[in-house]
Structures are given as C-alpha cells and as structure tokens.
Motif scaffolding. Sequence first.
Motif, mmCIF file in Angstrom:
data_model
loop_
_atom_site.group_PDB
_atom_site.id
_atom_site.type_symbol
_atom_site.label_atom_id
_atom_site.label_comp_id
_atom_site.label_asym_id
_atom_site.label_seq_id
_atom_site.Cartn_x
_atom_site.Cartn_y
_atom_site.Cartn_z
ATOM 1 N N HIS A 182 0.856 45.560 78.949
ATOM 2 C CA HIS A 182 0.007 45.765 80.120
ATOM 3 C C HIS A 182 -1.152 44.787 80.094
ATOM 4 C CE1 HIS A 182 1.865 49.720 81.145
ATOM 5 N NE2 HIS A 182 2.075 49.746 79.837
ATOM 6 N N MET A 183 -1.448 44.204 81.259
ATOM 7 C CA MET A 183 -2.656 43.417 81.466
ATOM 8 C C MET A 183 -3.244 43.838 82.812
ATOM 9 S SD MET A 183 -3.350 39.277 81.672
ATOM 10 C CE MET A 183 -2.908 38.972 79.963
ATOM 11 N N VAL A 184 -4.536 44.139 82.822
ATOM 12 C CA VAL A 184 -5.225 44.598 84.023
ATOM 13 C C VAL A 184 -6.445 43.719 84.245
ATOM 14 C CG1 VAL A 184 -6.471 46.509 85.088
ATOM 15 C CG2 VAL A 184 -4.429 46.960 83.753
ATOM 16 N N LEU A 185 -6.627 43.226 85.469
ATOM 17 C CA LEU A 185 -7.844 42.498 85.830
ATOM 18 C C LEU A 185 -8.983 43.497 86.000
ATOM 19 C CD1 LEU A 185 -6.434 39.903 88.390
ATOM 20 C CD2 LEU A 185 -6.806 39.632 85.937
ATOM 21 N N ASP A 208 -6.169 45.223 89.286
ATOM 22 C CA ASP A 208 -4.815 44.785 89.643
ATOM 23 C C ASP A 208 -3.956 44.768 88.380
ATOM 24 O OD1 ASP A 208 -2.758 43.901 91.247
ATOM 25 O OD2 ASP A 208 -3.261 41.792 90.987
ATOM 26 N N PRO A 209 -2.790 45.445 88.374
ATOM 27 C CA PRO A 209 -2.046 45.607 87.124
ATOM 28 C C PRO A 209 -0.884 44.620 86.995
ATOM 29 C CG PRO A 209 -1.230 47.184 88.701
ATOM 30 C CD PRO A 209 -2.263 46.349 89.425
ATOM 31 N N PHE A 210 -0.516 44.413 85.731
ATOM 32 C CA PHE A 210 0.754 43.742 85.398
ATOM 33 C C PHE A 210 1.367 44.503 84.236
ATOM 34 C CE2 PHE A 210 3.078 41.021 82.456
ATOM 35 C CZ PHE A 210 4.100 40.589 83.274
ATOM 36 N N CYS A 211 2.708 44.623 84.278
ATOM 37 C CA CYS A 211 3.429 45.304 83.199
ATOM 38 C C CYS A 211 4.804 44.692 83.066
ATOM 39 C CB CYS A 211 3.527 46.804 83.471
ATOM 40 S SG CYS A 211 4.530 47.710 82.266
#
Length: 466
Positions: A155-158, A163-166
């Motif tokens: 997981h990376m979140v700004l 705004d998420p990434f998974c």
Amino acid sequence: MELRRLRAMHEAGMSISAIARETGMNWRTVKKYLQAPPAVATSRGSPRKGCIPQTVTEYAPLIDAWLRSDITLRGTVIHERLVDQYGFPGHYQRVKLYLQEARPRIATELGLGPADMQGLHRRFEVFPGAQAQVDWGDEGGILAHFGIPKVYSFHMVLSYSRDPFCCFTTSMDLSTFWDCHRRAFSHFGGVPKTIVYDRTKTVVRQHVAPGRAVPLHPEAIAFAGHYDFDVDVLAAYRPTGKGRVEHQVTIVREHVLAGRSFSSILELDAAFATWVPIRRARVHRTHGEVIGIRARRDHAALRPLPRQPYVVADRHLRFVGKDCLIAFEASLYSVPARRVRPRQLVEVRAGADSVSLHLLAADTSGSTLLAVHPRAKIRGSWVVDEAHWDGLPDGHTRAVTTTVPEPTATQAAAAGSGTLTDWLARIPAAQVTVSRRPLTVYESLASVTPIVPGASKEPVNSKDTA
C-alpha cells in the motif's frame, strides 16, 4: 436509601413528619437519625486499628524502583515479576490499585508530563505532493486453494489527498518491495518528495537506539537517489506516524477483498483497480473534500518520473548441481551444461518477475550471463530450459531384448574351437615373449659343476682325493 439525605431534607426546612411521609419511614426512625451526630470520615491511607496491612505495602519500594526505570511498565508484568522472583502472595488487583497512586507520583518525581497525555499524538497536514506513506498487509491464504500459500498487499497513500495505491504479491523481498514502488509511481504519475516507512529490513540496514540516526539499506539509498525522494523512517512503535496508510490497509480488506473469492494475483489487482474510481468519488471525512478532486492537486505537485527505471535485484550465491540445476527459494532453475561444471559457484540476481543467473567472472566472450528465467510463484517449481541439457546423455541408445544375439564373424574367429588350449592362448599372459636358453647358461652363472651324462652321481670324498 442514603441516611445523609434525611439531614439534607431537614436542613431544607421539612418537618420530621413530612420527611417520614416522603421517604415512607416511621417518624421515630427519622427523628433518631436526625438527632444522631454525623459520622467522621477516616483517611483511607491509615489502616484501622487491628487490621492487617496490605501485602503490597512490603513491596512498594521495589515497585517504585521499577517504575523509575520504566514508567510505562505494565501492571501485569510487575505482578508476574513479583510472584516469580519474590514470591508475592497477593492478587493482581492489589498491584493495580497501588499503581493507580504510584505511577502519577513517580511521573511527577521524574519530571514527566501528566499521565493523561499518554496515547495521544500530534496531528499534521502536508502540502500537495509532499509526502506518501507505505505499508504492507498480510492477506494470508486467500489463494491457498490455488497453491499459493501466502499473499501480501503493498500500500502507498498520498498524505495530502489520501489517494490510494495497492498491489498484491507473493513475497516481501527486496526486489518485490521496490518494484511495487515503481508501479505506485506509475499509478500516481509522479514521485512524492518524501516517503514514510516503518523500520522494515528492506529500508533499514540496522536497528539502533532511540535518538540515533537510522542507517539505511544500500538499495534504499540508491533507489531514493534515482527517483529523487527522501526516506523518512519512523521511530520504533509509532504506528500513528503513518496512520493514513494503516487505515487504508483495513479499507482495502473491507471494500475489495471481503466476501469475494479470487483465483490469481491478477484478479486481485484488477479488483482494486475497479474499486479506485469508487474510492476517489467519496468525500473524505477528515479534509472534507472529494478524494479525486484533491488528488488532482496532489498529482500535479509530484516530481516527474526519470527516463530509465531503477531495477533492484536481490543477489545471492548458489552452487551448480550435477544435474545443471541451482536451488533458489526452494525452486530449481537450469543453467547451460556446456558453460558450467558441478559445484561451481554462480550468482543469482532475483527480480520481481525474473531470475537471472551469472558467472562470477566473464568467460572468453566477455559475458557473465548464463540464463534468464521467469521467477517461480510456487515453492518447489522446476524452471528448466531443455536447450541447457544439450550434449548430456539422455538414454536414447539404451535397449533391452529377451533373445541372445548371434556372435559376429570376428567374435566367432576370436573364440576359436573353444578348447582349454585356445582359451589359454587368448589370455594376456600368453602374449608375453619368453627367451629360450640351455640350462648350462644358468649353471655357469651359479658356478655349479655340470653333470656329465653316464658319470657316477656319488659325491667325491675329500680324503680320497688327497
């Protein structure tokens, strides 16, 4: 009913008969308690005469010493140590009650803040593109029925827009960790100025004491330098420092994974990609804006991606087996038989999706590359290129029969008639050339008088000769 209420009603102007009617008591009972002197409250700190002192009082100096060394020491730990090391006979509740009084007192002696501040943290907000937070999630055996025992979510979140990434993986090793970063940067369209991590071994080379600078992993330094972002490592046991991504792990499990079944990693990634527009259309409860609208400002402030990606390879040394296979992560990979020898040491460079095998020194052609294979997703796999075994015996000349073959003409001639004399003539000793000499040659060499045929064989007496 509390008897103190009777005195309060009487002091308010009510008569004894009125109080009796209000409380339902006899007027004589009301009069009795109103005329009795008020009880004097005794201090809880001084035990009454004849009472046995509390058991924990004997251990109070020891407990205070432990609290001075660590004010956050749990009551269960203190009670366990008292019982184990000092034979404390009391109950845990006695220790708990004592700690309620002792902990604030010791904290004041040490000059620490009030106990009410424990568990609180400072809230912060950042500018667009300034920060992202990274964390792993363990999704367990969500694909175990397809032979994949463990699945992890990256997981990376700004931090500004949330705004998420998974993405989902089967490993958390070095190359996979940084490959997930590349995918996240591509998803956001840029690189944040700072990324926050906990003390994972793919970022931190060594754990140090609080207050000291944390040494970073060499690959983390190289990767951050290539993509031009700063690495921010949290202090130990401070999960609130990256609470945005910690909360995002739970959100993905509830909205993407819960109540569904999947058959591959690709299906998991596709499910998240389908959910992202739904997430971006929501109003975030903290900043009060639509996540997608706020994410546009976040994406516009990100640093641009470099022209060439930085590929991280996890490097290992392995021996070549007699079967031209090397073992890596419980799987086998083939190498060319014509370029290696048994027990030769080669280097394995493991990427997120591929494994390349290299010689430790360049050969005559100046190359070290032996082979490139796709990385095995399941432990115990065989990843073999059949061309690597060219030239090795494959058993295609082996044959068996149930009949005795007839001897060839050469074999029959060599066998002869099959007598003992013929057999003796064919043995290697019979091929040695032997010289023929008369016996007199050996007698002369031994200085022995030759025997004349027809002469007497009796020995000669030395006396008769004299």
